[in-house]
Design a protein around this motif. Structure first.
Motif, mmCIF file in Angstrom:
data_model
loop_
_atom_site.group_PDB
_atom_site.id
_atom_site.type_symbol
_atom_site.label_atom_id
_atom_site.label_comp_id
_atom_site.label_asym_id
_atom_site.label_seq_id
_atom_site.Cartn_x
_atom_site.Cartn_y
_atom_site.Cartn_z
ATOM 1 N N ILE A 1 -6.332 -50.018 19.206
ATOM 2 C CA ILE A 1 -5.583 -49.812 20.646
ATOM 3 C C ILE A 1 -4.728 -48.427 20.123
ATOM 4 O O ILE A 1 -5.029 -47.242 21.601
ATOM 5 N N LEU A 2 -3.807 -47.660 18.753
ATOM 6 C CA LEU A 2 -3.379 -46.462 19.149
ATOM 7 C C LEU A 2 -4.366 -45.038 19.134
ATOM 8 O O LEU A 2 -3.699 -44.435 19.477
ATOM 9 N N GLN A 3 -5.220 -46.139 18.470
ATOM 10 C CA GLN A 3 -5.958 -44.747 18.167
ATOM 11 C C GLN A 3 -7.396 -44.235 19.454
ATOM 12 O O GLN A 3 -8.413 -43.463 19.530
ATOM 13 N N LYS A 4 -6.699 -45.180 20.266
ATOM 14 C CA LYS A 4 -7.666 -45.439 21.928
ATOM 15 C C LYS A 4 -9.314 -45.383 21.470
ATOM 16 O O LYS A 4 -9.866 -44.411 22.493
ATOM 17 N N ASP A 5 -9.485 -46.322 20.827
ATOM 18 C CA ASP A 5 -10.480 -46.658 19.845
ATOM 19 C C ASP A 5 -11.641 -47.613 20.802
ATOM 20 O O ASP A 5 -10.913 -49.001 20.630
ATOM 21 N N LYS A 6 -11.712 -47.713 22.609
ATOM 22 C CA LYS A 6 -11.713 -48.723 22.948
ATOM 23 C C LYS A 6 -12.862 -50.085 22.545
ATOM 24 O O LYS A 6 -12.992 -51.474 22.816
ATOM 25 N N SER B 1 -3.505 -63.371 24.451
ATOM 26 C CA SER B 1 -3.580 -62.608 26.034
ATOM 27 C C SER B 1 -3.297 -61.026 25.951
ATOM 28 O O SER B 1 -3.687 -59.892 26.602
ATOM 29 N N ARG B 2 -2.155 -60.889 24.810
ATOM 30 C CA ARG B 2 -1.596 -59.776 25.172
ATOM 31 C C ARG B 2 -2.795 -58.670 24.211
ATOM 32 O O ARG B 2 -2.031 -57.527 24.701
ATOM 33 N N LEU B 3 -2.887 -59.081 23.519
ATOM 34 C CA LEU B 3 -4.120 -58.254 22.749
ATOM 35 C C LEU B 3 -4.844 -58.038 23.923
ATOM 36 O O LEU B 3 -5.157 -56.477 23.629
ATOM 37 N N SER B 4 -5.728 -58.728 24.548
ATOM 38 C CA SER B 4 -6.841 -59.230 25.195
ATOM 39 C C SER B 4 -6.035 -57.408 26.626
ATOM 40 O O SER B 4 -6.817 -56.309 27.673
ATOM 41 N N ALA C 1 -11.873 -51.510 19.414
ATOM 42 C CA ALA C 1 -10.559 -52.879 19.244
ATOM 43 C C ALA C 1 -11.304 -54.202 20.374
ATOM 44 O O ALA C 1 -10.621 -54.448 20.102
ATOM 45 N N GLN C 2 -12.976 -53.855 21.363
ATOM 46 C CA GLN C 2 -12.915 -54.368 21.918
ATOM 47 C C GLN C 2 -14.047 -55.795 20.487
ATOM 48 O O GLN C 2 -13.616 -56.594 20.735
ATOM 49 N N VAL C 3 -14.592 -54.841 19.319
ATOM 50 C CA VAL C 3 -14.890 -55.197 18.522
ATOM 51 C C VAL C 3 -14.028 -56.357 17.553
ATOM 52 O O VAL C 3 -13.959 -57.569 17.568
ATOM 53 N N LEU C 4 -13.234 -55.539 17.425
ATOM 54 C CA LEU C 4 -12.243 -56.292 16.656
ATOM 55 C C LEU C 4 -10.694 -57.498 17.331
ATOM 56 O O LEU C 4 -10.810 -58.429 16.911
ATOM 57 N N ASN D 1 -3.695 -58.970 9.223
ATOM 58 C CA ASN D 1 -4.575 -57.894 9.528
ATOM 59 C C ASN D 1 -5.476 -58.589 10.423
ATOM 60 O O ASN D 1 -5.747 -57.059 10.729
ATOM 61 N N THR D 2 -6.370 -59.000 10.885
ATOM 62 C CA THR D 2 -6.548 -58.890 12.067
ATOM 63 C C THR D 2 -6.008 -58.170 13.541
ATOM 64 O O THR D 2 -6.498 -57.793 13.973
ATOM 65 N N VAL D 3 -4.831 -58.964 13.377
ATOM 66 C CA VAL D 3 -4.368 -58.715 14.554
ATOM 67 C C VAL D 3 -4.077 -56.726 14.403
ATOM 68 O O VAL D 3 -3.799 -56.118 15.418
ATOM 69 N N LYS D 4 -3.445 -56.854 13.284
ATOM 70 C CA LYS D 4 -2.818 -55.610 13.344
ATOM 71 C C LYS D 4 -4.408 -54.083 12.947
ATOM 72 O O LYS D 4 -3.812 -53.205 13.664
ATOM 73 N N ALA D 5 -5.235 -54.407 12.767
ATOM 74 C CA ALA D 5 -6.231 -53.697 12.859
ATOM 75 C C ALA D 5 -6.740 -53.748 14.147
ATOM 76 O O ALA D 5 -7.193 -52.147 15.135
ATOM 77 N N VAL D 6 -6.954 -54.622 15.267
ATOM 78 C CA VAL D 6 -6.922 -54.424 16.853
ATOM 79 C C VAL D 6 -6.069 -53.687 17.041
ATOM 80 O O VAL D 6 -6.095 -52.572 18.361
ATOM 81 N N ARG D 7 -4.468 -53.805 16.986
ATOM 82 C CA ARG D 7 -3.433 -53.161 17.269
ATOM 83 C C ARG D 7 -3.293 -51.592 16.556
ATOM 84 O O ARG D 7 -3.759 -50.475 17.371
ATOM 85 N N THR D 8 -4.700 -50.911 15.843
ATOM 86 C CA THR D 8 -4.778 -49.503 15.141
ATOM 87 C C THR D 8 -5.107 -49.103 15.686
ATOM 88 O O THR D 8 -5.279 -48.384 15.994
#
Length: 87
Positions: A39-44, A77-80, A47-50, A30-37
């Motif tokens: 990222i897709l919305q371009k909300d930097k 690494s990939r999320l960062s 994304a950094q907080v998540l 769920n946390t990884v999915k939140a970060v990816r979401t």
């Protein structure tokens, strides 16, 4: 069902650990999915907080042995990298 006291205790422990592991894996997903979401919305900012939360959850799961430490490192690494690439 087992008949020996030690085997009964072992079974009880395995059920408890399986439940805890399942909950931890769900939390990781769920946390990884939140970060990816984010990222897709371009909300930097979001994304950094998540990403910080996801790093913590992944490290904790790896420390408990729920997921392999290399998998956790690879995911972080990939999320960062993905968060850094947001323009």
């Amino acid at each position: 069902m087992a008949n020996h006291k030690s085997a009964i205790k072992r079974h009880r422990q395995s059920l408890k650990r399986a439940t805890r592991n399942r909950a931890m894996k769900t939390r990781v997903r769920n946390t990884v999915k939140a970060v990816r979401t984010a990222i897709l919305q371009k909300d930097k900012d979001q994304a950094q907080v998540l990403l910080g939360t996801a790093n913590s959850v992944l490290d904790k799961a790896a420390g408990k042995g729920v997921i392999h430490w290399r998998m956790a490192a690879r995911s972080i690494s990939r999320l960062s990298k993905a968060v850094a690439e947001i323009a």
